[in-house]
Design an enzyme around this catalytic site. Structure first.
Site, PDB file in Angstrom:
ATOM      1  N   ASP A  31       0.870  -1.183   0.000  1.00 30.99           N
ATOM      2  CA  ASP A  31       0.000   0.000   0.000  1.00 30.99           C
ATOM      3  C   ASP A  31       0.903   1.228   0.000  1.00 30.99           C
ATOM      4  OD1 ASP A  31      -2.036   2.050   0.856  1.00 30.99           O
ATOM      5  OD2 ASP A  31      -3.268   0.265   1.189  1.00 30.99           O
ATOM      6  N   ASP A  45       4.078   2.410  -4.588  1.00 29.00           N
ATOM      7  CA  ASP A  45       2.989   2.792  -5.473  1.00 29.00           C
ATOM      8  C   ASP A  45       2.641   1.589  -6.351  1.00 29.00           C
ATOM      9  OD1 ASP A  45       1.794   5.707  -6.536  1.00 29.00           O
ATOM     10  OD2 ASP A  45       1.640   4.029  -7.957  1.00 29.00           O
ATOM     11  N   ILE A  46       1.365   1.351  -6.527  1.00 27.78           N
ATOM     12  CA  ILE A  46       0.900   0.165  -7.245  1.00 27.78           C
ATOM     13  C   ILE A  46       1.318   0.203  -8.722  1.00 27.78           C
ATOM     14  CG2 ILE A  46      -1.404   1.091  -7.788  1.00 27.78           C
ATOM     15  CD1 ILE A  46      -0.623  -2.520  -6.700  1.00 27.78           C
ATOM     16  N   TYR A 136     -15.023   6.105 -12.282  1.00 24.82           N
ATOM     17  CA  TYR A 136     -14.621   4.985 -11.421  1.00 24.82           C
ATOM     18  C   TYR A 136     -15.037   3.648 -12.046  1.00 24.82           C
ATOM     19  CZ  TYR A 136     -14.801   1.954  -7.244  1.00 24.82           C
ATOM     20  OH  TYR A 136     -14.663   0.931  -6.338  1.00 24.82           O
TER      21      TYR A 136
HETATM   22  N1  LIG Z   1     -15.845  -0.325  -0.165  1.00 20.60           N
HETATM   23  C1  LIG Z   1     -16.697  -0.560  -1.142  1.00 20.60           C
HETATM   24  O1  LIG Z   1     -17.907  -0.343  -1.005  1.00 20.60           O
HETATM   25  C2  LIG Z   1     -16.212  -1.116  -2.450  1.00 20.60           C
HETATM   26  C3  LIG Z   1     -17.165  -1.455  -3.407  1.00 20.60           C
HETATM   27  C4  LIG Z   1     -16.727  -1.963  -4.630  1.00 20.60           C
HETATM   28  C5  LIG Z   1     -15.376  -2.151  -4.856  1.00 20.60           C
HETATM   29  N2  LIG Z   1     -14.471  -1.800  -3.912  1.00 20.60           N
HETATM   30  C6  LIG Z   1     -13.047  -1.988  -4.219  1.00 20.60           C
HETATM   31  O2  LIG Z   1     -12.387  -2.596  -3.124  1.00 20.60           O
HETATM   32  C7  LIG Z   1     -11.041  -2.109  -3.038  1.00 20.60           C
HETATM   33  C8  LIG Z   1     -10.761  -1.590  -1.633  1.00 20.60           C
HETATM   34  O3  LIG Z   1     -11.681  -0.543  -1.337  1.00 20.60           O
HETATM   35  P1  LIG Z   1     -11.785   0.116   0.107  1.00 20.60           P
HETATM   36  O4  LIG Z   1     -13.194   0.444   0.344  1.00 20.60           O
HETATM   37  O5  LIG Z   1     -11.039  -0.717   1.091  1.00 20.60           O
HETATM   38  O6  LIG Z   1     -11.028   1.492  -0.157  1.00 20.60           O
HETATM   39  P2  LIG Z   1      -9.790   2.178   0.589  1.00 20.60           P
HETATM   40  O7  LIG Z   1      -9.637   3.519  -0.026  1.00 20.60           O
HETATM   41  O8  LIG Z   1      -9.966   2.085   2.056  1.00 20.60           O
HETATM   42  O9  LIG Z   1      -8.579   1.238   0.169  1.00 20.60           O
HETATM   43  C9  LIG Z   1      -7.807   1.452  -0.975  1.00 20.60           C
HETATM   44  C10 LIG Z   1      -6.352   1.370  -0.586  1.00 20.60           C
HETATM   45  O10 LIG Z   1      -5.568   1.558  -1.767  1.00 20.60           O
HETATM   46  C11 LIG Z   1      -4.432   2.312  -1.407  1.00 20.60           C
HETATM   47  N3  LIG Z   1      -3.901   3.010  -2.579  1.00 20.60           N
HETATM   48  C12 LIG Z   1      -4.471   4.040  -3.252  1.00 20.60           C
HETATM   49  N4  LIG Z   1      -3.660   4.450  -4.228  1.00 20.60           N
HETATM   50  C13 LIG Z   1      -2.548   3.658  -4.183  1.00 20.60           C
HETATM   51  C14 LIG Z   1      -1.363   3.599  -4.937  1.00 20.60           C
HETATM   52  N5  LIG Z   1      -1.116   4.464  -5.930  1.00 20.60           N
HETATM   53  N6  LIG Z   1      -0.449   2.661  -4.622  1.00 20.60           N
HETATM   54  C15 LIG Z   1      -0.658   1.799  -3.594  1.00 20.60           C
HETATM   55  N7  LIG Z   1      -1.774   1.810  -2.842  1.00 20.60           N
HETATM   56  C16 LIG Z   1      -2.710   2.738  -3.133  1.00 20.60           C
HETATM   57  C17 LIG Z   1      -4.945   3.312  -0.371  1.00 20.60           C
HETATM   58  O11 LIG Z   1      -3.879   3.829   0.427  1.00 20.60           O
HETATM   59  C18 LIG Z   1      -5.930   2.463   0.416  1.00 20.60           C
HETATM   60  O12 LIG Z   1      -5.341   1.892   1.562  1.00 20.60           O
HETATM   61  C19 LIG Z   1     -10.896  -1.052  -4.131  1.00 20.60           C
HETATM   62  O13 LIG Z   1     -10.297  -1.635  -5.260  1.00 20.60           O
HETATM   63  C20 LIG Z   1     -12.336  -0.677  -4.436  1.00 20.60           C
HETATM   64  O14 LIG Z   1     -12.460  -0.198  -5.751  1.00 20.60           O
HETATM   65  C21 LIG Z   1     -14.859  -1.286  -2.710  1.00 20.60           C
END
Ligand SMILES: NC(=O)c1ccc[n+]([C@@H]2O[C@H](COP(=O)([O-])OP(=O)(O)OC[C@H]3O[C@@H](n4cnc5c(N)ncnc54)[C@H](O)[C@@H]3O)[C@@H](O)[C@H]2O)c1
Length: 304
Positions: A31, A45-46, A136
């Site tokens: 992360d 970074d991813i 998105y």
């Molecule tokens: N929470 C929901 O309702 C939901 C619904 C559908 C899909 N998702 C998917 O589930 C996944 C997790 O979502 P979440 O709710 O835990 O969100 P979140 O924002 O809490 O988690 C995303 C994580 O990605 C990390 N991140 C962002 N940019 C980055 C980068 N450039 N390099 C490395 N890390 C990076 C952030 O620091 C964060 O910890 C995502 O892919 C999201 O699209 C979530």
């Protein structure tokens, strides 16, 4: 045998890491931030393919859950180029690193109901048209198609819908209403009373992702992981009022606005027949999930 969780410091990532560790799995989190989760945490970074390759090799990663992303319609509208960079370029970097290093038997991508755009069926199945309308959703769907494009990539998409629970990091329902209720404030929502959403409690999503991660064979490349039932926002308000009788919301009709000028897609329930065939069975009712989330807010609020 190690599971790599990208986005491991996020809302879902943290919970996935916790549950994997509790199940005795070796885990490495990737992360851009760290949380002190008690597992190896790689900060990066991813989009950094070389770093991802190093992590895959050094930890002998056998399974991946990919959650690192710019998450949500609002964030993607505010920063479209960043959403494309992180969500699409980042996924490509991960996919190519996985293929270059080898040894990964499953990659579960956390995708979204936003890939469907306006739902054309209710409940909507994985075979119904995916015509995303938000930046998105467009990035998430592009990633799904790229995941299928790479020959030999052990890719599967988990399509999640409005996951909620303690620690949710954004202002999206039911959280703003629960926060208001916990603080003794009424809520106001000018429009949205006609919106229906398949709200899914975080523990159920984690159950489903772990099933996808560990299943021997998967017949499909995409699985809805939700509850199979949609709740209208008026019903949601009624559930919260049962928990907090003094709370009320002024709620207008029509579709929901995600941000000023950004209307949510028409949604409904996600059909979970496919996931059920793997043993997926959501356990947490909306009433229970809301009560648990509210209790966590009240505990956090009472901490000195
Ligand atoms: N929470 C929901 O309702 C939901 C619904 C559908 C899909 N998702 C998917 O589930 C996944 C997790 O979502 P979440 O709710 O835990 O969100 P979140 O924002 O809490 O988690 C995303 C994580 O990605 C990390 N991140 C962002 N940019 C980055 C980068 N450039 N390099 C490395 N890390 C990076 C952030 O620091 C964060 O910890 C995502 O892919 C999201 O699209 C979530």
């Amino acid at each position: 045998m190690t599971v790599l969780v990208t986005g491991g410091a996020g809302f879902l990532g943290r919970e996935l890491v916790r549950r994997l560790v509790a199940a005795g799995e070796r885990v490495v989190s990737f992360d851009r931030i760290t949380t002190g989760a008690g597992v190896p945490e790689v900060r990066g970074d991813i989009t950094d393919r070389a770093l991802l390759e190093r992590v895959l090799r050094e930890h002998a990663v056998s399974e991946v859950v990919h959650g690192a992303a710019i998450v949500g319609v609002t964030a993607s509208v505010a920063g479209l180029a960043d959403a494309v960079r992180v969500n699409i370029d980042g996924s490509v970097a991960l996919f190519e690193a996985v293929l270059a290093v080898g040894g990964v038997r499953r990659l579960v991508d956390l995708s979204s109901e936003e890939t469907y755009g306006h739902f054309t069926a209710d409940p909507i199945t994985e075979d119904d048209p995916a015509r995303p309308i938000s930046p998105y959703g467009i990035t998430k769907y592009a990633v799904e198609r790229l995941g299928e494009y790479y020959a030999g990539l052990p890719y599967v998409a988990a399509r999640l819908c409005w996951v909620y629970g303690p620690g949710f990091p954004r202002r999206r329902l039911p959280h703003p209403w629960l926060e208001d209720a916990a603080d003794g404030r009424p809520s106001i929502l000018g429009q949205g009373g006609d919106q229906r959403i398949d709200f899914t409690y975080v523990d159920d999503v984690v159950d489903g992702v772990l099933l996808l991660l560990h299943a021997d064979d998967l017949a499909h490349r995409a699985y809805n992981l939700a509850t199979g039932e949609a709740t209208g926002l008026r019903e949601l308000a009624a559930e919260i009022t049962k928990l907090c009788p003094d709370w009320h919301v002024d709620l207008g009709g029509g579709p929901l606005e995600m941000a000023p000028g950004v209307t949510a897609a028409r949604k409904g329930a996600l059909d979970i027949t496919r996931a059920r065939a793997l043993g997926y069975a959501p356990r947490v009712s909306l009433a229970d999930g809301l009560a648990r989330t509210l209790a966590a807010l009240e505990t956090a609020g009472s901490t000195p």
